[in-house]
Design an enzyme around this catalytic site. Structure first.
Site, mmCIF file in Angstrom:
data_model
loop_
_atom_site.group_PDB
_atom_site.id
_atom_site.type_symbol
_atom_site.label_atom_id
_atom_site.label_comp_id
_atom_site.label_asym_id
_atom_site.label_seq_id
_atom_site.Cartn_x
_atom_site.Cartn_y
_atom_site.Cartn_z
ATOM 1 C CE1 TYR A 164 -2.852 -3.168 0.400
ATOM 2 C CE2 TYR A 164 -3.420 -2.486 2.629
ATOM 3 C CZ TYR A 164 -3.544 -3.373 1.583
ATOM 4 O OH TYR A 164 -4.366 -4.460 1.722
ATOM 5 C CB ILE A 198 -14.487 7.144 8.687
ATOM 6 C CG1 ILE A 198 -13.594 6.904 7.457
ATOM 7 C CG2 ILE A 198 -13.771 6.679 9.962
ATOM 8 C CD1 ILE A 198 -12.338 7.765 7.399
#
Length: 323
Positions: A55, A277
């Site tokens: 990532y 989120i």
């Protein structure tokens, strides 16, 4: 409700929070964003943070964790941090240096979980995806049992509290489980898993071996053009999920996340949007009925968003088998 109270006990005695925050973002997203959203996720109640060498954000994610420890929001032991061994480091002598490099980037003393990211070994070197002059990915042939032995040594050295695998099929898991002299079983298998690809047979197999299934792309992936067919159906627009969202006065994403928790799957929710989120931690505030679950089970169409055509000829390509 703080998600850290909802944990599953792993086969090595450690505990893993059942809701995790996925940190991957496509390359066009600035790295600094990973720092910002990981801090937001911890503030919202996420305690399980999932990263990887692949990532290219371990510095930012590690910094976010350390800054939330420094400001007194959490202690290190409250956080469950995962990193992953990339496919160019499968040769046993490369495993520990790869983990040490990940720890150095995150500036952490240990990871809570270290995973073999994929069963498909690639040519060692700096390139994440080494290719030949024709642009074809260069594979490596490594006995994954030797990779696993090197992972076990990382656990013994205290660099990783727990060790597991990712993107493995049943045959590949059995190869590790049946290894002579096995010291530690994988605690989990992290795979693509969502209502269109529910992995029920793999889930049953993992449960029978006391291995936790962890779902990535649980919301149907970020539809990154490099991996995902733009014509594939959008999971969160599915009429069944939308109808259930309406019924429960929740978002389709929450329905997809709750579905996994009720099947005994640990679920990663990936979002770079502050509102979503915060919304995603509401997964503990409601329950789906048996009928709801059955309706979602009926959506399975064996659709994996991550289309790894360039890897289909790899001897360890996990989708060659039924599950």
């Amino acid at each position: 409700m703080d998600s850290k109270h909802q944990c599953v006990k792993l086969n090595d005695g450690h505990f893993m929070p059942v809701l995790g925050f996925g940190t991957y973002a496509p390359p066009e997203v600035p790295r600094s964003k990973a720092l910002e959203v990981t801090k937001l996720a911890i503030e919202a109640g996420f305690r399980h943070i999932d990263s990887a060498h692949l990532y290219n954000n371990e510095e930012q994610v590690g910094l976010a964790i350390r800054s939330k420890i420094a400001d007194g929001s959490v202690k290190r032991e409250d956080i469950f941090y995962t990193s992953k061994l990339w496919s160019t480091f499968h040769r046993p002598e490369l495993v520990r240096p790869a983990l040490e490099n990940s720890l150095k980037k995150a500036q952490l003393d240990y990871v809570d979980l270290y995973l073999i990211h994929s069963p498909m070994s690639l040519k060692p070197g700096e390139e994440l995806s080494p290719t030949d002059e024709n642009g074809k990915v260069i594979f490596d042939i490594v006995d994954l049992c030797t990779t696993w032995e090197a992972m076990e040594k990382c656990k013994d050295a205290g660099l990783a509290k727990s060790i597991g695998v990712s993107n493995f099929n049943r045959r590949q898991l059995e190869m590790i489980l049946n290894k002579p002299g096995l010291k530690y079983k994988p605690v989990c298998n992290q795979v693509e898993c969502h209502p269109y690809f529910n992995r029920s047979k793999l889930l049953d197999f993992c449960k029978s071996k006391d291995i936790v299934l962890v779902a990535y792309s649980a919301l149907g992936s970020q539809r990154d053009k490099r991996w995902v067919d733009p014509n594939s159906p959008v999971l969160l627009e599915d009429p069944v999920l939308c109808a259930l969202a309406k019924k429960h006065k929740r978002t389709p994403a929450l329905i997809a996340l709750r579905y996994q928790l009720q099947r005994g799957v640990v679920v990663l929710a990936k979002s770079y949007n502050e509102q979503r989120i915060r919304q995603n931690v509401q997964v503990f505030e409601f329950q789906l009925t048996a009928e709801d679950m059955k309706a979602i089970d009926g959506l399975d169409r064996n659709l994996h968003y991550f289309n790894s055509d360039s890897f289909a000829s790899h001897p360890n390509y996990p989708y060659s088998d039924e599950y």
